[in-house]
Scaffold this motif. Structure first.
Motif, short mmCIF file in Angstrom:
data_model
loop_
_atom_site.label_atom_id
_atom_site.label_comp_id
_atom_site.label_asym_id
_atom_site.label_seq_id
_atom_site.Cartn_x
_atom_site.Cartn_y
_atom_site.Cartn_z
N ASN A 59 0.84 -1.20 0.00
CA ASN A 59 0.00 0.00 0.00
C ASN A 59 0.87 1.24 0.00
OD1 ASN A 59 0.39 1.06 2.84
ND2 ASN A 59 -0.28 -1.03 3.29
N THR A 60 0.22 2.39 -0.01
CA THR A 60 0.94 3.66 -0.07
C THR A 60 0.68 4.53 1.16
OG1 THR A 60 -0.89 4.67 -1.28
CG2 THR A 60 0.90 3.72 -2.60
N VAL A 61 0.19 3.92 2.23
CA VAL A 61 -0.17 4.71 3.41
C VAL A 61 1.00 5.56 3.89
CG1 VAL A 61 -0.87 4.59 5.83
CG2 VAL A 61 -1.99 3.13 4.14
N ARG A 62 2.12 4.93 4.13
CA ARG A 62 3.27 5.70 4.63
C ARG A 62 3.90 6.55 3.54
NH1 ARG A 62 5.64 1.28 8.65
NH2 ARG A 62 4.14 1.57 10.31
N SER A 63 3.86 6.11 2.30
CA SER A 63 4.40 6.93 1.22
C SER A 63 3.65 8.25 1.11
CB SER A 63 4.33 6.18 -0.12
OG SER A 63 5.23 5.11 -0.13
N VAL A 64 2.34 8.20 1.26
CA VAL A 64 1.54 9.43 1.22
C VAL A 64 1.92 10.33 2.39
CG1 VAL A 64 -0.80 10.37 1.43
CG2 VAL A 64 -0.36 8.44 -0.11
N GLY A 65 2.04 9.76 3.57
CA GLY A 65 2.45 10.55 4.73
C GLY A 65 3.82 11.17 4.54
N GLN A 66 4.75 10.38 3.98
CA GLN A 66 6.11 10.86 3.77
C GLN A 66 6.18 11.97 2.73
OE1 GLN A 66 9.32 9.55 5.22
NE2 GLN A 66 7.63 9.40 6.65
N ILE A 67 5.36 11.87 1.69
CA ILE A 67 5.42 12.91 0.66
C ILE A 67 4.81 14.22 1.19
CG2 ILE A 67 3.25 12.55 -0.63
CD1 ILE A 67 5.09 12.65 -3.18
N THR A 120 11.09 8.36 -0.31
CA THR A 120 12.17 8.47 0.67
C THR A 120 13.27 9.39 0.16
OG1 THR A 120 11.70 6.30 1.59
CG2 THR A 120 13.91 7.16 1.94
N ALA A 121 13.63 9.24 -1.09
CA ALA A 121 14.64 10.13 -1.67
C ALA A 121 14.17 11.58 -1.65
CB ALA A 121 14.95 9.68 -3.10
N ALA A 122 12.91 11.80 -1.98
CA ALA A 122 12.36 13.15 -1.97
C ALA A 122 12.35 13.73 -0.55
CB ALA A 122 10.93 13.14 -2.54
N LYS A 123 12.00 12.91 0.41
CA LYS A 123 11.97 13.35 1.81
C LYS A 123 13.35 13.74 2.30
CE LYS A 123 10.58 13.77 6.14
NZ LYS A 123 11.72 14.50 6.68
N VAL A 124 14.35 12.94 1.97
CA VAL A 124 15.72 13.24 2.37
C VAL A 124 16.17 14.56 1.75
CG1 VAL A 124 18.13 12.53 2.08
CG2 VAL A 124 16.42 10.86 2.80
N LEU A 125 15.98 14.71 0.45
CA LEU A 125 16.45 15.91 -0.23
C LEU A 125 15.70 17.15 0.26
CD1 LEU A 125 18.55 16.77 -2.26
CD2 LEU A 125 16.84 16.52 -4.06
N ARG A 167 14.21 26.73 13.22
CA ARG A 167 13.51 25.96 14.26
C ARG A 167 12.54 24.98 13.62
NH1 ARG A 167 10.03 28.84 16.55
NH2 ARG A 167 10.49 30.94 15.86
N ASN A 168 11.77 25.43 12.65
CA ASN A 168 10.77 24.57 12.02
C ASN A 168 11.42 23.42 11.24
OD1 ASN A 168 8.71 26.09 13.10
ND2 ASN A 168 8.30 27.21 11.22
N SER A 169 12.45 23.74 10.47
CA SER A 169 13.10 22.68 9.70
C SER A 169 13.80 21.68 10.61
CB SER A 169 14.08 23.26 8.67
OG SER A 169 15.09 24.01 9.30
N ARG A 170 14.42 22.17 11.67
CA ARG A 170 15.13 21.29 12.60
C ARG A 170 14.13 20.41 13.36
NH1 ARG A 170 19.28 18.94 12.13
NH2 ARG A 170 17.75 17.34 12.46
N ALA A 171 13.06 21.01 13.87
CA ALA A 171 12.07 20.24 14.63
C ALA A 171 11.33 19.25 13.74
CB ALA A 171 11.07 21.17 15.32
N HIS A 172 11.04 19.65 12.51
CA HIS A 172 10.33 18.75 11.60
C HIS A 172 11.20 17.56 11.24
CE1 HIS A 172 8.07 17.63 7.84
NE2 HIS A 172 7.12 17.74 8.74
N ALA A 173 12.50 17.78 11.09
CA ALA A 173 13.42 16.69 10.77
C ALA A 173 13.52 15.67 11.90
CB ALA A 173 14.80 17.25 10.44
N LEU A 174 13.21 16.07 13.11
CA LEU A 174 13.27 15.15 14.25
C LEU A 174 12.12 14.13 14.22
CD1 LEU A 174 14.06 17.68 17.11
CD2 LEU A 174 15.66 16.13 15.97
N GLN A 175 11.01 14.49 13.60
CA GLN A 175 9.83 13.62 13.60
C GLN A 175 10.06 12.36 12.77
OE1 GLN A 175 6.30 15.81 12.57
NE2 GLN A 175 6.84 17.50 13.91
N ASP A 176 10.93 12.45 11.80
CA ASP A 176 11.20 11.31 10.92
C ASP A 176 12.66 11.41 10.47
OD1 ASP A 176 10.68 9.05 9.34
OD2 ASP A 176 10.25 10.30 7.61
#
Length: 199
Positions: free
Chosen positions: A35-43, A129-134, A166-175
């Motif tokens: 499924n794409t459940v987590r892919s949708v969340g990640q994008i 995943t690649a998109a999320k990292v970049l 702050r936002n980019s740093r905190a958001h990166a901590l979630q995943d």
């Protein structure tokens, strides 16, 4: 947290909502097939990161255009400095790459939703995943470049420009991105598929 002070995440409680019993899927059962459940969340997460990066970049452009050049540079305006111009170009290229990768990943997710095979789910997961990292890296880079290029005036509390970092740093901590490289490498090097097509 120190970032995302107005985040909308949390728990939703619904009362008096009719749901047909056949439409209820226990959480653990939802991941028994591709499924794409987590892919949708990640994008979506990647989109948030990209939005932070773009906003920080806009602020950088506004501030650098109006800023005086660094002492000793021999220039009058910061925008005349070749190193500043090149750094702005680096961030712009990173944003363009993140945008393209998110669009590409979105098409892979669309394919996996229309034809939910394991192969499509894995392809979607790897692309997202690649998109999320970049995008996460672009957000942090754009936030840091804002201060590097705009100078000490950008640190004034009244400007509230630290919200981008702050936002980019905190958001990166979630995943955390650090595990994304391992998971993608594990797939390409050893053929280990992401669990249920998910990363």
């Amino acid at each position: 947290s120190f970032g995302q002070r107005v985040t909308g995440s949390g728990t939703a409680v619904l009362e008096n909502v009719h749901v047909d019993l056949g439409s209820v899927v226990p959480h653990h059962r939802g991941f028994e097939r591709p499924n794409t459940v987590r892919s949708v969340g990640q994008i979506i997460y990647a989109g948030v990161d990209l939005g932070i990066a773009r906003a920080a970049f806009r602020e950088t452009l506004d501030l650098v255009r109006d800023a005086a050049a660094a002492k000793g540079s021999g220039m009058e305006r910061a925008s005349e400095d070749a190193l500043t111009t090149a750094r702005v170009g680096e961030v712009a290229i990173r944003l363009e790459a993140a945008t393209a990768l998110i669009e590409h990943a979105g098409r892979k997710v669309d394919t996996a939703q229309v034809d939910p095979t394991e192969e499509h789910a894995v392809e979607a997961s790897l692309s997202v995943t690649a998109a999320k990292v970049l995008a996460a890296e672009a957000a942090l880079e754009a936030a840091n470049a804002l201060f590097d290029l705009a100078g000490s005036a950008s640190a004034k509390v009244a400007l509230n420009l630290d919200r981008y970092w702050r936002n980019s740093r905190a958001h990166a901590l979630q995943d955390p991105v650090r595990w994304k490289h391992h998971l993608v490498g594990n797939y390409h090097l050893k053929g280990v598929k992401p669990r249920s097509g998910l990363l």
